[in-house]
Scaffold this active site. Structure first.
Site, PDB file in Angstrom:
ATOM      1  N   ASP A 225       0.879  -1.092   0.043  1.00 34.92           N
ATOM      2  CA  ASP A 225       0.041  -0.043  -0.096  1.00 34.92           C
ATOM      3  C   ASP A 225       1.005   1.330   0.117  1.00 34.92           C
ATOM      4  O   ASP A 225       0.392   2.358  -0.890  1.00 34.92           O
ATOM      5  CB  ASP A 225      -1.174   0.025   1.199  1.00 34.92           C
ATOM      6  N   ASP A 249      -0.668  -7.025 -10.408  1.00 34.66           N
ATOM      7  CA  ASP A 249      -1.786  -6.653 -11.220  1.00 34.66           C
ATOM      8  C   ASP A 249      -2.132  -4.814 -10.976  1.00 34.66           C
ATOM      9  O   ASP A 249      -2.353  -4.121 -11.843  1.00 34.66           O
ATOM     10  CB  ASP A 249      -2.913  -7.376 -10.964  1.00 34.66           C
TER      11      ASP A 249
END
Ligand code: NAD
Length: 368
Positions: A225, A249
């Site tokens: 993150d 992804d």
């Protein structure tokens, strides 16, 4: 000896951009002392229409024999209502699975001429050159159990399973470290070792591979993150990023956006090397079949042409030729030629085939 290439054009703009890439391939054949034997095979929606399946066995068999597969794109509204196992995308997923393509390489490069097309400030992206190495065949997209079950109280419960083994992490880490040696010598591994045990193992294994086999490569770790944030804050701090299937992804799409247009970005998917050093590989633009512009002759062929450059570099060992092709693209953009997706004020708008012609002209000039 001739390189054996399998071309799978697919649907929508896939055939348009791949046909133009074939012209570039012809240029290298004529001018750079290399020989190609190419064959075409059906995949995706067109394969469903003509052969009744989006993933024909003969295409998979040919792909396994080829030195590399050059893939266009698959999919489109025509096939949207088909059952899951007949959808065009099945063709690509089967190729990746059957060829064991576990390493997905996605460069995010910002050509200087396009720095104003990014949603970030030009100074943040000018000269950007990141390589994201994503694990492609494991993790939460494939882990079992993967199911939706009914609960006694009538609710439903959905489970996806994030799972990685030491072997899977080691082999993707090695790809990233080896590539870093050819570039800036730095790898940043993105994982969530603070809340996921798969992240704990990921960090341990990548660290061990780095320390034992690649002490010359500088390894850092970042929570996935935090990396999502750093990619828009200061993307040029990264050289090679290695991460799992799910985070890869998301992070690679984010990095793609930094560079302006989907029509510019290539990718490679590589398998393991066998005892003879042979490595199955597939090269494709990251964009889809763009049904909204298919058949109009306006698709940007650069992502597909740069995918061929990656093929030259990684499958054929022709790094100099890959660099020549990338330089030719850079030159054409610097000269102000643009397809509609990357058009900017004051530039010259051209279509697919003219863009390819300009790239070949630039190659002619550069080879002298
Ligand atoms: P897309 O990448 O096809 O298109 C998104 C937008 O970008 C569209 O506006 C399109 O016109 C534009 N664009 C994409 N490539 C371009 C190019 N080379 N030149 C100029 N403009 C370009 O994504 P989508 O619209 O979400 O999906 C369309 C179809 O493609 C769907 O069926 C999807 O499943 C499929 N798809 C296939 C692949 C693949 O084959 N690898 C990848 C993504 C999507």
């Amino acid at each position: 000896m001739a390189y054996q290439l399998l071309l799978t054009p697919g649907d929508g703009i896939g055939p348009e951009v791949l046909n133009d890439t074939r012209r570039v391939l012809g240029w290298f054949q004529q001018n750079r002392n290399m020989a190609f034997e190419t064959e075409e095979a059906a995949i995706g929606g067109i394969a469903y229409d003509t052969l009744g399946t989006p993933e024909p066995d003969e295409t998979i068999a040919k792909a396994k024999k080829a030195d590399a597969v050059l893939f266009g794109a698959v999919g489109g509204p025509k096939w949207d209502t088909l059952p899951f196992d007949k959808k065009p995308e099945r063709g690509l997923l089967r190729l990746r699975k059957d060829l064991g393509l576990f390493a997905n390489l996605r460069p995010a490069i910002c050509f200087d001429a396009l720095k104003d097309a990014s949603s970030l400030k030009p100074e943040l992206v000018a000269g950007l050159d990141i390589l994201i190495v994503r694990e492609l065949t494991g993790g939460v997209y494939f882990g079992e159990p993967k199911e939706i079950t009914k609960l006694p109280d009538g609710q439903q419960r959905a489970v996806d399973t994030q799972v990685y083994t030491t072997h899977e992490i080691e082999r993707i880490a090695r790809v990233a470290f080896e590539l870093a040696r050819l570039r800036g010598g730095r790898v940043c591994s993105a994982e969530k070792n603070n809340v996921m045990v798969s992240g704990v193992l990921w960090k341990q294994v990548v660290t061990a591979v780095g320390a034992k086999e690649f002490p010359d490569v500088k390894l850092t770790h970042m929570l996935a993150d935090a990396m999502a944030m750093q990619l828009v804050r200061n993307p040029k701090q990264f050289d090679v990023i290695v991460t799992d299937n799910l985070f890869g992804d998301i992070l690679s799409d984010e990095a793609a956006q930094l560079t302006g247009s989907l029509g510019m970005l290539p990718s490679a998917s590589l398998g393991a090397k066998d005892a003879n050093g042979r490595q199955l590989a597939l090269y494709e633009p990251i964009h889809g079949s763009a049904p909204d512009i298919a058949g109009q002759g306006v698709a940007n062929p650069i992502a597909c042409i740069l995918s061929f450059a990656m093929c030259l570099r990684y499958s054929l060992g022709r790094g100099d030729d890959a660099a020549l092709l990338e330089k030719a693209v850079d030159r054409v953009l610097a000269d102000g030629y643009r397809t509609p997706d990357i058009m900017q004020p004051g530039m010259t708008k051209i279509g697919t085939s003219e863009m390819t012609a300009q790239i070949m002209k630039a190659l002619d000039k550069l080879k002298q």
